[in-house]
Design an enzyme around this catalytic site. Structure first.
Site, mmCIF file in Angstrom:
data_model
loop_
_atom_site.group_PDB
_atom_site.id
_atom_site.type_symbol
_atom_site.label_atom_id
_atom_site.label_comp_id
_atom_site.label_asym_id
_atom_site.label_seq_id
_atom_site.Cartn_x
_atom_site.Cartn_y
_atom_site.Cartn_z
ATOM 1 N N ASP A 18 0.867 -1.174 0.000
ATOM 2 C CA ASP A 18 0.000 0.000 0.000
ATOM 3 C C ASP A 18 0.906 1.227 0.000
ATOM 4 O OD1 ASP A 18 -2.381 1.609 0.337
ATOM 5 O OD2 ASP A 18 -1.815 1.864 2.421
ATOM 6 N N SER A 19 0.311 2.391 -0.297
ATOM 7 C CA SER A 19 1.080 3.633 -0.242
ATOM 8 C C SER A 19 1.528 3.963 1.186
ATOM 9 C CB SER A 19 0.241 4.785 -0.779
ATOM 10 O OG SER A 19 -0.931 4.928 -0.004
ATOM 11 N N GLU A 161 -4.966 10.300 8.675
ATOM 12 C CA GLU A 161 -3.553 10.315 9.093
ATOM 13 C C GLU A 161 -3.329 11.336 10.223
ATOM 14 O OE1 GLU A 161 -0.531 8.930 7.033
ATOM 15 O OE2 GLU A 161 -1.836 7.616 5.887
ATOM 16 N N CYS A 193 -11.191 3.103 -0.779
ATOM 17 C CA CYS A 193 -9.833 3.478 -0.368
ATOM 18 C C CYS A 193 -9.612 2.753 0.945
ATOM 19 C CB CYS A 193 -9.735 4.987 -0.175
ATOM 20 S SG CYS A 193 -8.197 5.520 0.629
#
Lengths: 286, 286
Positions: A18-19, A161, A193
């Site tokens: 994943d990013s 985040e 997402c």
């Protein structure tokens, strides 16, 4: 001798990338669904996010991630990022010898099974929505009468985040993003997402209890279980060994990851992802 | 021959780098202050943002950016990103032969000149605030009676990049971030991230007209002008040539940049920044 080799083959970990942090929701679903399988996770935290970046860049980063995980001998690759699935899954499937599983097809399939009205909403990053990948996957299954309403939600990842999981600002952003979907009266909304399941409670409040939220992490774990069973590659006994690699410092990832996965994330190391770019380009050029 | 060479030296561009779009506010200030100087700008749009990433990663990315710009023969390097200035300015100054100018010292100096009460607020990314770089630069100048109140504002960059410049959600986020500064009654607030001048109107409304907002871009342009004059490196006539390099696709950067700088951004090309990583590492190792 053959059975020994086969056992060693089965013991190889499932690769997940994943990013950044979001793919941990997929890793957690895999660990619940397949408790004996080891997971080797890569989070590209030095270059996060992918959702606002161009298809070419996301494809290049995804190839580097795949190359890294294959160098550690994974038996299957899960693209646990919707943006990377949208831009790179097809390329990776053609280029790699291990099975490649993205999160879009399992999510789309579950959404079509769940809808009664054929009106499905999709939330995702600008990259995922702009790619049209969900649109394509859903329309193919829904037929002509189906309707797909896609909504980019670029602020959800920074809000998660930042840790504003249940915060008035996040509620205001969700209200703004979800208004167009409410107007068209969808009965299923895909969380397109891997960060968004962390906002599940808040999003469910916003859309109301009549609307079903689909988390593609769970569906992806089911798809992985089926592929491993079909190919006789499933590991069915013994304790798993999970490892986590990140391209930035392990500190923040370990802290967030331990909390978000209830202890799945423990062993986190830094890895230099640039080196795998090189390797990839050399392979591609020669 | 000497004067011809000197003229060619003076014609070299000023190098400016940032994690993405924000540094354009500094480039625009440079263009206003030094209208004959050419600017070569690099925006690391494939890896943006820097503000949430670790000091080591930001330093590595900054070295790559510097290496890229020096390979194009810039005469001076402006670190137009507060996070990169906080983590990498000192290392770059030691390693490079051209003058290196960051945005923190000029901003801190202007804030100390502006304050009457000695109570200064600083807004920045988590990386900039966590580094303590503004704190250090301000306390050195303020002496013992000064007070510095630093506030990380990690959502401002995604909100600006989303284009929510004058939006109720951005007002709500600003109210939340600025509340602690209002309670301690500062009279100067430093916009310690090059994206924040784009929110200037909204931030001024929030803090009230008695509080002076300091934009380090303007102050940095003045510092650059002084260095170039001191070293007889200033270009004083002829039209400039501005070029912009980005590590992701040029499209979005060109669109946003043209609007944000009123036409300064026209010539935008993609550059492969990974190649400069290699070069740097080879130099460091041997």
């Amino acid at each position: 001798m053959t059975s020994l080799l086969t056992a060693l083959e089965r013991d190889r970990p499932i690769g997940v990338f994943d990013s950044g942090l979001g793919g941990l929701t997929v890793a957690a679903a895999l660990a619940r669904r397949l408790p004996s399988e080891s997971i080797l996770y890569f989070g590209d935290t030095a270059r996060v996010p992918y959702g606002s970046k161009s298809p070419d860049v996301v494809r290049r980063f995804s190839r580097q991630a795949a190359r890294l995980l294959l160098s550690r001998d994974v038996k299957l690759l899960v693209v646990a990022c919707n943006t990377a699935t949208a831009h790179a899954e097809e390329a990776l499937r053609q280029e790699l010898e291990v099975p490649v599983v993205g999160v879009i097809e399992p999510g789309a399939s579950a959404a079509v099974e769940a809808t009664r009205t054929g009106r499905i909403g999709v939330l995702g990053t600008s990259g995922t929505i702009g790619s049209g990948a969900y649109d394509l996957a859903l329309r193919r299954r829904l037929g002509e009468d189906g309707r797909v309403y896609a909504q980019p939600c670029p602020l959800f990842v920074p809000l998660v985040e930042e840790g504003w999981i249940d915060h008035p600002v996040t509620r205001a952003v969700a209200a703004e993003y979800l208004r167009p979907l409410e107007e068209v009266d969808v009965d299923v909304v895909i969380l397109g997402c891997t960060h968004y399941p962390l906002l599940r409670g808040l999003l469910q409040d916003q859309v109301g209890s009549d609307v079903r939220l689909v988390d593609s992490g769970e569906e992806t774990a089911t798809a992985v279980a089926r592929i491993l069973a079909d190919r006789r590659m499933a590991r069915t006994d013994g304790p798993p060994v999970h490892s986590f690699l990140v391209s930035d410092s392990p500190l923040k990832f370990r802290e967030f990851g331990t909390r978000a996965t209830h202890g799945l994330v423990v062993d986190v190391s830094h890895v230099d992802i640039d080196g795998f770019g090189l390797h990839t380009e050399r392979l591609e050029n020669g």
